[in-house]
Design a protein around this motif. Structure first.
Motif, PDB file in Angstrom:
ATOM      1  N   ASP A 189       6.161   8.422   8.802  1.00  0.00           N
ATOM      2  CA  ASP A 189       5.172   7.686   9.581  1.00  0.00           C
ATOM      3  C   ASP A 189       4.806   6.335   8.987  1.00  0.00           C
ATOM      4  N   GLY A 190       5.023   6.147   7.696  1.00  0.00           N
ATOM      5  CA  GLY A 190       4.603   4.909   7.052  1.00  0.00           C
ATOM      6  C   GLY A 190       5.645   3.818   7.162  1.00  0.00           C
ATOM      7  N   PRO A 191       5.327   2.645   6.642  1.00  0.00           N
ATOM      8  CA  PRO A 191       6.303   1.538   6.661  1.00  0.00           C
ATOM      9  C   PRO A 191       7.492   1.830   5.761  1.00  0.00           C
ATOM     10  N   ARG A 192       8.618   1.240   6.127  1.00  0.00           N
ATOM     11  CA  ARG A 192       9.824   1.448   5.330  1.00  0.00           C
ATOM     12  C   ARG A 192       9.758   0.650   4.042  1.00  0.00           C
ATOM     13  N   LEU A 193      10.211   1.273   2.959  1.00  0.00           N
ATOM     14  CA  LEU A 193      10.305   0.572   1.686  1.00  0.00           C
ATOM     15  C   LEU A 193      11.732   0.073   1.508  1.00  0.00           C
ATOM     16  N   ASP A 194      11.862  -0.929   0.651  1.00  0.00           N
ATOM     17  CA  ASP A 194      13.221  -1.372   0.361  1.00  0.00           C
ATOM     18  C   ASP A 194      13.954  -0.267  -0.383  1.00  0.00           C
ATOM     19  N   ARG A 195      15.257  -0.227  -0.177  1.00  0.00           N
ATOM     20  CA  ARG A 195      16.066   0.876  -0.692  1.00  0.00           C
ATOM     21  C   ARG A 195      15.956   1.069  -2.197  1.00  0.00           C
ATOM     22  N   PRO A 196      16.028   0.018  -3.025  1.00  0.00           N
ATOM     23  CA  PRO A 196      15.935   0.237  -4.480  1.00  0.00           C
ATOM     24  C   PRO A 196      14.603   0.857  -4.891  1.00  0.00           C
ATOM     25  N   TRP A 224       4.849  13.056   0.749  1.00  0.00           N
ATOM     26  CA  TRP A 224       5.986  12.125   0.653  1.00  0.00           C
ATOM     27  C   TRP A 224       6.728  12.059   1.987  1.00  0.00           C
ATOM     28  N   LYS A 225       7.015  13.228   2.578  1.00  0.00           N
ATOM     29  CA  LYS A 225       7.754  13.263   3.840  1.00  0.00           C
ATOM     30  C   LYS A 225       6.959  12.560   4.944  1.00  0.00           C
ATOM     31  N   ALA A 255       0.832  -1.206   0.000  1.00  0.00           N
ATOM     32  CA  ALA A 255       0.000   0.000   0.000  1.00  0.00           C
ATOM     33  C   ALA A 255       0.868   1.257   0.000  1.00  0.00           C
ATOM     34  N   ALA A 256       1.986   1.210   0.740  1.00  0.00           N
ATOM     35  CA  ALA A 256       2.877   2.373   0.787  1.00  0.00           C
ATOM     36  C   ALA A 256       3.505   2.631  -0.584  1.00  0.00           C
ATOM     37  N   VAL A 257       3.887   1.539  -1.271  1.00  0.00           N
ATOM     38  CA  VAL A 257       4.457   1.703  -2.613  1.00  0.00           C
ATOM     39  C   VAL A 257       3.414   2.303  -3.555  1.00  0.00           C
ATOM     40  N   GLU A 258       2.158   1.821  -3.452  1.00  0.00           N
ATOM     41  CA  GLU A 258       1.103   2.364  -4.300  1.00  0.00           C
ATOM     42  C   GLU A 258       0.864   3.844  -3.993  1.00  0.00           C
ATOM     43  N   ALA A 259       0.870   4.194  -2.695  1.00  0.00           N
ATOM     44  CA  ALA A 259       0.644   5.596  -2.321  1.00  0.00           C
ATOM     45  C   ALA A 259       1.787   6.481  -2.811  1.00  0.00           C
ATOM     46  N   ARG A 260       3.027   6.002  -2.635  1.00  0.00           N
ATOM     47  CA  ARG A 260       4.164   6.791  -3.110  1.00  0.00           C
ATOM     48  C   ARG A 260       4.134   6.901  -4.638  1.00  0.00           C
TER      49      ARG A 260
END
Length: 526
Positions: A275-282, A269-270, A230-235
């Motif tokens: 506050d959101g879950p961490r995404l993988d670095r790549p 984005w900030k 969900a975080a990837v979709e939101a970003r």
């Protein structure tokens, strides 16, 4: 308290504690009830008892780790510990985020645990396990019940830790790291504890909690996966909206609103990053690179747009300034018709020049309008004076119109034409009328002229020699045709041919009707 370590002849895996009666006496005999998370109780100082056999080097004390807080309700008295035990004693764990555990009947628990231990004649305490019997310590000089009570309380403490961790696992949001560290500590403490009770069941309980913890971890992993998706979709949605703003047509963009929206996307984005879950670095780096590129492209397009706009505004300002100068020069002209046409041309050039900045446009337009108003006000003032002068002429022409309109309908064409010529002469002598009345009076005069002209055309049609000659020729032809049809009708009737007689009769009727019409037209043209 000190441990009596085995001699070289003893089994190396067994460790026996020696406890003096004074040490046992320092532990509270009766359980007490806690109403809140207690402060850690100080461990009683215990003097070691001299051992007959020389002790080898002491076993390293276990590393300190977290220890769950006391269970609500009655709890066993704190056991006396050795110096090493005190160093390894974990700090109590607050339990305010966990539902209270049920009150345990320590009497029954102690009785059950007692069945797993025994005390030798020399005070050595043993515990019975599936692997066999194992010595856990030595408590000389006291009866068996008192010797077992210390080690039973230790067993109950371990049992309480396992129960508390199980409750926390089911009722609170523990992190994976905390789960792993607590499980490792429990396994270490229940491996070969100096305690008396059903240690095999205790270890089985630890493994059951470990299985529950594995499911908990799996659930956390699934939740983290869903949250990260969900975080990837939101970003990604933030990035795609920023890219859409950057790719918009510069001529159609509302730059202020778009800039505020882009700043809002950066704040989103900030917030998601903090506050959101961490995404993988790549993934995060790739999305941030796209977002940063979109912001840069938007800023570049905005700067280019306003630079071009400034250039166009400057050019439009120069063109309009020249137009205003021409308009101001014409403002004093008295050539009303030509100058009015010039102002119309200047207005067309003004519209074609494009927009300058609002401030410059407003200032230049005010000058242009002032020059235009000066000219047209002067023209209107002169026309008003002329209109006052022409009021008398209007009265004369209205009398002439009343006289001309009496000629309609035309009865005597020659007299009407003569009267209309006289009216035209007096019309010209009357002079100009006010501008507002020109079209009205001239329209009334044209209506009379049209009526006279129509009467004249009709008279010409009736008296035209060519028309009369054509009418007489038509009469002669019709009379000849009628005579022939009468002969045909008579022959058909004589021969009894009804069909021919009927056709001849119909043709004869038609020719006679035509003859009547042509004869009437010829009479009117004479």
């Amino acid at each position: 308290m000190s441990e009596t370590h085995p001699s070289p002849e003893q089994a190396p895996e067994e460790t026996v504690e020696t406890v003096t009666p004074d040490e046992a006496a320092t532990a509270p005999a009766a359980p007490e009830v806690e109403t809140d998370t207690p402060e850690p109780e100080p461990e009683p100082a215990v003097e070691p008892e001299e051992s007959a056999a020389p002790a080898p080097a002491p076993r390293p004390a276990p590393r300190p780790g977290p220890r769950p807080g006391p269970r609500p309700g009655p709890r066993p008295a704190a056991p006396a510990t050795t110096g090493n035990d005190a160093d390894a004693a974990p700090a109590p764990v607050p339990h305010h985020d966990v539902a209270p555990l049920p009150v345990v009947d320590d009497t029954a628990a102690i009785a059950t645990a007692t069945t797993f231990g025994r005390v030798d004649e020399d005070g050595t305490v043993y515990v019975r396990e599936n692997a066999g019997e194992r010595a856990v310590g030595q408590f000389p000089g006291v009866d068996d019940e008192q010797a077992l009570s210390l080690y039973i309380r230790r067993y109950l403490d371990l049992q309480a830790k396992v129960s508390l961790f199980e409750a926390r696992l089911n009722q609170s949001d523990l992190s994976v790291r905390e789960i792993d560290s607590t499980l490792a500590k429990l396994r270490e403490e229940t491996a070969e504890p100096a305690a008396v009770g059903d240690l095999d069941a205790l270890r089985a309980g630890v493994e059951k909690v470990a299985a529950d913890a594995a499911q908990h971890r799996e659930r956390l992993d699934q939740e983290r996966t869903v949250a990260r998706t969900a975080a990837v979709e939101a970003r990604t949605a933030i990035v795609e909206r920023a890219e859409a703003l950057a790719e918009s047509d510069p001529a159609r963009v509302q730059w202020k609103a778009a800039g505020e929206e882009l700043r809002g996307l950066l704040d989103s984005w900030k917030t998601a990053q903090h506050d959101g879950p961490r995404l993988d670095r790549p993934t995060e780096d790739a999305l941030w690179k796209r977002f940063s590129h979109a912001r840069t492209a938007f800023d570049r397009a905005r700067r280019h747009y306003f630079a071009d706009l400034e250039q166009r505004n400057s050019e439009a300002r120069s063109v309009k300034a020249a137009i205003v100068e021409e308009a101001e020069k014409l403002s004093s002209s008295t050539e009303w018709g030509a100058t009015a046409a010039d102002y119309r041309d200047l207005m067309a050039r003004w519209k074609a020049a494009g927009r300058a900045s609002r401030k410059d446009d407003d200032a230049l337009w005010a000058r242009f309008r002032a020059a235009q108003d000066t000219f047209f006000q002067a023209r209107d003032a002169e026309n008003a004076a002329l209109d006052t002068e022409y009021e008398a002429n209007l009265a004369v022409k209205e009398q002439l119109l009343a006289e001309a309109e009496k000629l309609v309908p035309v009865k005597d064409l020659a007299a009407a034409k003569s009267a209309l010529r006289d009216i035209h002469d007096r019309w010209e002598e009357a002079g100009k009328v006010p501008r507002a009345d020109i079209q009205r009076v001239e329209a009334r005069l044209r209506a009379v002229e049209t009526a006279v002209r129509s009467a004249e055309d009709a008279e010409w049609t009736r008296s035209n020699p060519e028309t009369r000659a054509r009418a007489e020729g038509a009469l002669s032809q019709l009379e000849s045709a009628i005579a022939g049809l009468e002969a045909d009708l008579a022959a058909a009737e004589q021969s009894g041919d009804d069909r021919k007689a009927s056709e001849a009769r119909a043709a004869l009727d038609a020719r006679r009707a035509w003859l009547e019409q042509v004869s009437k037209a010829a009479e009117e043209s004479r």
